[in-house]
Design a protein around this motif. Structure first.
Motif, short mmCIF file in Angstrom:
data_model
loop_
_atom_site.label_atom_id
_atom_site.label_comp_id
_atom_site.label_asym_id
_atom_site.label_seq_id
_atom_site.Cartn_x
_atom_site.Cartn_y
_atom_site.Cartn_z
N ARG A 1 45.62 45.47 41.87
CA ARG A 1 46.84 46.33 41.39
C ARG A 1 47.55 46.54 42.75
N GLN A 2 49.01 46.62 42.20
CA GLN A 2 50.13 46.70 43.35
C GLN A 2 50.83 47.80 42.97
N ALA A 3 50.98 48.67 43.76
CA ALA A 3 51.97 49.88 43.57
C ALA A 3 53.29 49.62 44.27
N PRO A 4 54.20 50.31 43.77
CA PRO A 4 55.55 50.11 44.57
C PRO A 4 55.53 50.24 45.88
N GLY A 5 56.23 49.14 46.63
CA GLY A 5 56.19 49.10 48.13
C GLY A 5 54.89 49.12 48.91
N LYS A 6 53.84 48.76 48.11
CA LYS A 6 52.59 48.47 48.62
C LYS A 6 51.87 47.10 48.40
N GLU A 7 51.12 46.63 49.26
CA GLU A 7 50.31 45.57 49.28
C GLU A 7 49.48 45.47 47.84
N ARG A 8 49.33 44.15 47.28
CA ARG A 8 48.32 44.19 46.29
C ARG A 8 46.92 44.51 46.77
N GLU A 9 46.24 45.10 46.09
CA GLU A 9 44.71 45.64 46.42
C GLU A 9 43.57 45.48 45.34
N PHE A 10 42.47 45.14 45.96
CA PHE A 10 41.26 44.94 45.01
C PHE A 10 41.00 46.37 44.26
N GLY B 1 25.67 40.83 39.26
CA GLY B 1 26.01 41.29 38.05
C GLY B 1 26.50 42.68 37.90
N ARG B 2 26.47 43.41 38.87
CA ARG B 2 26.97 44.76 38.86
C ARG B 2 28.38 44.90 39.36
N GLY B 3 28.97 45.78 38.57
CA GLY B 3 30.44 46.19 39.07
C GLY B 3 30.36 46.54 40.48
N SER B 4 31.52 46.11 41.39
CA SER B 4 31.96 46.40 42.46
C SER B 4 33.44 47.02 42.45
N TYR B 5 33.32 48.10 43.29
CA TYR B 5 34.72 48.98 42.99
C TYR B 5 35.43 49.37 44.38
N ALA B 6 36.77 49.41 44.26
CA ALA B 6 37.38 50.09 45.50
C ALA B 6 36.89 51.53 45.40
N ASP B 7 36.93 51.96 46.51
CA ASP B 7 36.48 53.61 46.64
C ASP B 7 37.40 54.51 45.87
N PRO C 1 48.01 60.07 39.18
CA PRO C 1 49.29 59.48 39.66
C PRO C 1 49.16 58.17 40.33
N GLU C 2 48.30 58.45 41.44
CA GLU C 2 48.13 57.35 42.44
C GLU C 2 47.60 56.04 41.88
N ASP C 3 47.14 56.20 40.51
CA ASP C 3 46.83 54.82 39.84
C ASP C 3 48.16 54.11 39.28
N THR C 4 49.09 54.78 39.52
CA THR C 4 50.29 53.90 39.05
C THR C 4 50.49 52.71 39.65
N ALA C 5 50.74 51.73 38.95
CA ALA C 5 50.59 50.24 39.66
C ALA C 5 50.63 49.45 38.51
N ILE C 6 51.19 48.16 39.03
CA ILE C 6 51.03 46.83 38.05
C ILE C 6 49.55 46.38 38.45
N TYR C 7 48.85 46.15 37.23
CA TYR C 7 47.54 45.66 37.41
C TYR C 7 47.57 44.11 36.88
N TYR C 8 46.79 43.50 37.79
CA TYR C 8 46.56 41.91 37.77
C TYR C 8 45.04 41.63 37.53
N CYS C 9 44.86 40.62 36.52
CA CYS C 9 43.50 40.25 36.76
C CYS C 9 43.54 38.73 37.50
N LYS C 10 42.29 38.51 38.07
CA LYS C 10 42.45 37.29 38.48
C LYS C 10 41.05 36.45 38.11
N THR C 11 41.18 35.09 38.31
CA THR C 11 39.98 34.35 38.14
C THR C 11 39.77 33.37 39.18
#
Length: 121
Positions: free
Chosen positions: A38-47, A55-61, A87-97
Motif C-alpha cells: 500500500r501507499q499512503a499520500p506522501g509516503k513510500e509504498r510499503e509491504f 504457506g502461512r500469511g506474513s503481515y506488517a506489524d 484512518p491510518e489504513d487509508t492508502a492505495i492498495y496494490y497487489c503484486k505477483t
C-alpha cells in the motif's frame, strides 16, 4: 504477458471492513507468488501481506491481527480481508505477483492497477 486485475476497496468508517481481490492472468504454466502493498499520500509504498514458504500469511506489524491474506491457487487469485480498519489504513492498495517456474516467461514482478481504500473517523 502477466496481468493483475484488482477489485474491491472503497470507503468505510473506522472499525469497518473491506475486502480486496486480485486476479492474475497470463502464462498458465507459471506459478504466481502474490502479495499486497500500500501507499499512503506522501509516503513510500510499503509491504502489507504475503504468503511465506510454509504457506502461512506474513503481515506488517501495523496490520497483524486485523488483515488476512488468502489465495485461490486454482484461480490465481489473492484476497485481502481487512477488518477493524483505522484512518491510518487509508492508502492505495496494490497487489503484486512474482511469477515462478521453469520457463523464461516466469520472471519479473508485476503490479495491479491499485485500489483506493479510505477510512474515515
Amino acid at each position: 504477458q502477466v496481468q493483475l486485475v484488482q477489485s474491491g476497496g472503497g470507503s468505510v468508517q473506522v472499525g469497518g471492513s473491506l475486502r480486496l481481490s486480485c486476479a492474475a492472468s497470463g502464462y498458465t504454466y507459471c506459478g504466481y507468488d502474490m502479495s499486497w502493498y500500500r501507499q499512503a499520500p506522501g509516503k513510500e509504498r510499503e509491504f502489507v501481506a504475503r504468503f511465506d514458504t510454509d504457506g502461512r500469511g506474513s503481515y506488517a506489524d501495523s496490520v497483524k491481527g486485523r488483515f488476512t491474506i488468502s489465495q485461490d491457487n486454482a484461480k490465481n487469485t489473492v484476497s485481502l480481508q481487512m477488518n477493524r480498519l483505522k484512518p491510518e489504513d487509508t492508502a492505495i492498495y496494490y497487489c503484486k505477483t512474482d511469477p515462478y517456474g521453469g520457463s523464461a516467461d516466469c520472471r519479473g514482478s508485476y503490479w495491479g492497477q491499485g485500489t483506493q481504500v479510505t477510512v474515515s473517523s
